[in-house]
Design a protein around this motif. Structure first.
Motif, PDB file in Angstrom:
ATOM      1  N   LEU A   9      -8.781  -1.335   3.894  1.00  0.00           N
ATOM      2  CA  LEU A   9      -7.387  -2.427   4.264  1.00  0.00           C
ATOM      3  C   LEU A   9      -7.937  -3.933   3.639  1.00  0.00           C
ATOM      4  O   LEU A   9      -9.012  -4.405   3.916  1.00  0.00           O
ATOM      5  N   TYR A  10      -7.130  -4.516   3.115  1.00  0.00           N
ATOM      6  CA  TYR A  10      -7.370  -6.036   2.513  1.00  0.00           C
ATOM      7  C   TYR A  10      -6.102  -6.817   2.923  1.00  0.00           C
ATOM      8  O   TYR A  10      -4.957  -6.575   2.723  1.00  0.00           O
ATOM      9  N   ALA A  21      -0.190  -9.211  -6.343  1.00  0.00           N
ATOM     10  CA  ALA A  21      -0.471  -7.738  -6.352  1.00  0.00           C
ATOM     11  C   ALA A  21      -0.527  -7.029  -7.649  1.00  0.00           C
ATOM     12  O   ALA A  21      -1.280  -6.190  -7.686  1.00  0.00           O
ATOM     13  N   TRP A  22      -0.067  -7.665  -8.498  1.00  0.00           N
ATOM     14  CA  TRP A  22      -0.156  -7.123  -9.974  1.00  0.00           C
ATOM     15  C   TRP A  22      -1.674  -7.117 -10.367  1.00  0.00           C
ATOM     16  O   TRP A  22      -2.152  -6.339 -10.889  1.00  0.00           O
ATOM     17  N   ARG A  23      -2.020  -8.442 -10.030  1.00  0.00           N
ATOM     18  CA  ARG A  23      -3.398  -8.649 -10.483  1.00  0.00           C
ATOM     19  C   ARG A  23      -4.583  -7.757  -9.670  1.00  0.00           C
ATOM     20  O   ARG A  23      -5.493  -7.117 -10.307  1.00  0.00           O
ATOM     21  N   HIS A  24      -4.310  -7.563  -8.599  1.00  0.00           N
ATOM     22  CA  HIS A  24      -5.141  -6.759  -7.685  1.00  0.00           C
ATOM     23  C   HIS A  24      -4.808  -5.136  -8.382  1.00  0.00           C
ATOM     24  O   HIS A  24      -5.682  -4.305  -8.400  1.00  0.00           O
ATOM     25  N   SER A  25      -3.667  -4.898  -8.603  1.00  0.00           N
ATOM     26  CA  SER A  25      -3.414  -3.508  -9.045  1.00  0.00           C
ATOM     27  C   SER A  25      -4.003  -3.200 -10.476  1.00  0.00           C
ATOM     28  O   SER A  25      -4.466  -1.833 -10.871  1.00  0.00           O
ATOM     29  N   GLN A  34     -11.617  -5.618  -6.063  1.00  0.00           N
ATOM     30  CA  GLN A  34     -12.195  -4.707  -7.210  1.00  0.00           C
ATOM     31  C   GLN A  34     -13.247  -3.911  -6.909  1.00  0.00           C
ATOM     32  O   GLN A  34     -13.141  -2.765  -7.289  1.00  0.00           O
ATOM     33  N   LYS A  35     -13.992  -4.162  -5.658  1.00  0.00           N
ATOM     34  CA  LYS A  35     -15.223  -3.138  -5.258  1.00  0.00           C
ATOM     35  C   LYS A  35     -14.385  -2.048  -4.674  1.00  0.00           C
ATOM     36  O   LYS A  35     -14.954  -0.890  -4.809  1.00  0.00           O
TER      37      LYS A  35
END
Length: 86
Positions: A9-10, A21-25, A34-35
Protein backbone atom coordinates in the motif's frame (compact mmCIF):
# COMPACT_ATOMS: atom_id res chain seq x y z
CA UNK A 1 -1.97 2.83 -4.75
CA UNK A 2 -1.28 -0.87 -4.64
CA UNK A 3 0.32 -3.59 -6.71
CA UNK A 4 -2.42 -6.21 -6.18
CA UNK A 5 -5.36 -7.18 -3.99
CA UNK A 6 -4.24 -6.65 -0.38
CA UNK A 7 -0.69 -6.09 -1.61
CA UNK A 8 1.74 -3.26 -0.92
CA UNK A 9 0.00 0.00 0.00
CA UNK A 10 1.19 3.50 -0.92
CA UNK A 11 -0.35 6.69 0.42
CA UNK A 12 0.29 10.10 -1.11
CA UNK A 13 -1.31 13.42 -2.04
CA UNK A 14 -1.55 15.34 -5.28
CA UNK A 15 -3.42 18.23 -6.86
CA UNK A 16 -3.93 16.20 -10.06
CA UNK A 17 -4.96 12.65 -9.18
CA UNK A 18 -5.40 11.44 -12.75
CA UNK A 19 -1.92 12.58 -13.81
CA UNK A 20 -0.26 11.30 -10.63
CA UNK A 21 -1.99 7.91 -10.80
CA UNK A 22 -1.15 7.60 -14.50
CA UNK A 23 2.52 8.36 -13.79
CA UNK A 24 2.55 5.67 -11.11
CA UNK A 25 0.81 3.24 -13.50
CA UNK A 26 3.59 3.60 -16.08
CA UNK A 27 6.34 3.29 -13.47
CA UNK A 28 7.23 7.00 -13.36
CA UNK A 29 5.91 7.78 -9.87
CA UNK A 30 7.82 7.79 -6.60
CA UNK A 31 10.78 5.49 -5.94
CA UNK A 32 8.56 3.44 -3.61
CA UNK A 33 5.87 2.86 -6.23
CA UNK A 34 8.52 2.03 -8.83
CA UNK A 35 10.23 -0.48 -6.53
CA UNK A 36 7.01 -2.25 -5.52
CA UNK A 37 5.16 -1.72 -8.83
CA UNK A 38 2.21 0.05 -7.22
CA UNK A 39 0.16 0.83 -10.30
CA UNK A 40 -3.46 0.51 -9.20
CA UNK A 41 -5.39 3.42 -7.70
CA UNK A 42 -7.84 1.69 -5.37
CA UNK A 43 -8.78 4.49 -2.96
CA UNK A 44 -8.97 8.27 -2.90
CA UNK A 45 -10.33 11.09 -0.77
CA UNK A 46 -10.82 14.53 -2.33
CA UNK A 47 -9.96 17.64 -0.30
CA UNK A 48 -10.32 21.31 -1.17
CA UNK A 49 -7.54 22.48 1.16
CA UNK A 50 -4.01 21.11 0.74
CA UNK A 51 -3.37 21.43 4.48
CA UNK A 52 -6.26 19.09 5.23
CA UNK A 53 -4.98 16.59 2.67
CA UNK A 54 -1.49 16.65 4.16
CA UNK A 55 -2.86 16.10 7.67
CA UNK A 56 -4.97 13.16 6.49
CA UNK A 57 -2.05 11.63 4.58
CA UNK A 58 0.19 11.79 7.66
CA UNK A 59 -2.54 10.30 9.84
CA UNK A 60 -3.28 7.41 7.46
CA UNK A 61 0.43 6.63 7.01
CA UNK A 62 0.63 5.97 10.77
CA UNK A 63 -2.33 3.57 10.68
CA UNK A 64 -2.02 -0.18 11.03
CA UNK A 65 -2.17 -2.08 7.76
CA UNK A 66 -5.49 -3.77 8.60
CA UNK A 67 -7.10 -0.34 9.22
CA UNK A 68 -5.98 0.82 5.76
CA UNK A 69 -7.35 -2.35 4.16
CA UNK A 70 -10.69 -1.85 5.93
CA UNK A 71 -10.82 1.76 4.69
CA UNK A 72 -10.19 0.65 1.09
CA UNK A 73 -12.70 -2.19 1.26
CA UNK A 74 -15.44 0.04 2.65
CA UNK A 75 -15.26 2.19 -0.50
CA UNK A 76 -13.91 -0.34 -3.00
CA UNK A 77 -14.51 -3.94 -1.84
CA UNK A 78 -13.27 -5.43 -5.12
CA UNK A 79 -10.08 -3.32 -5.18
CA UNK A 80 -10.92 -2.08 -8.69
CA UNK A 81 -8.43 0.27 -10.29
CA UNK A 82 -10.03 3.71 -10.65
CA UNK A 83 -7.89 4.37 -13.71
CA UNK A 84 -9.10 1.37 -15.71
CA UNK A 85 -12.69 1.23 -14.42
CA UNK A 86 -13.82 4.53 -15.97
Amino acid sequence: MTNKLKGVLYTGITNNVELRAWRHSIGKGSEFTQKYRCRKLVYLEPYREVGEAIQREKRVKRWRRNWKIALIEKQNPEWKDYLTSK
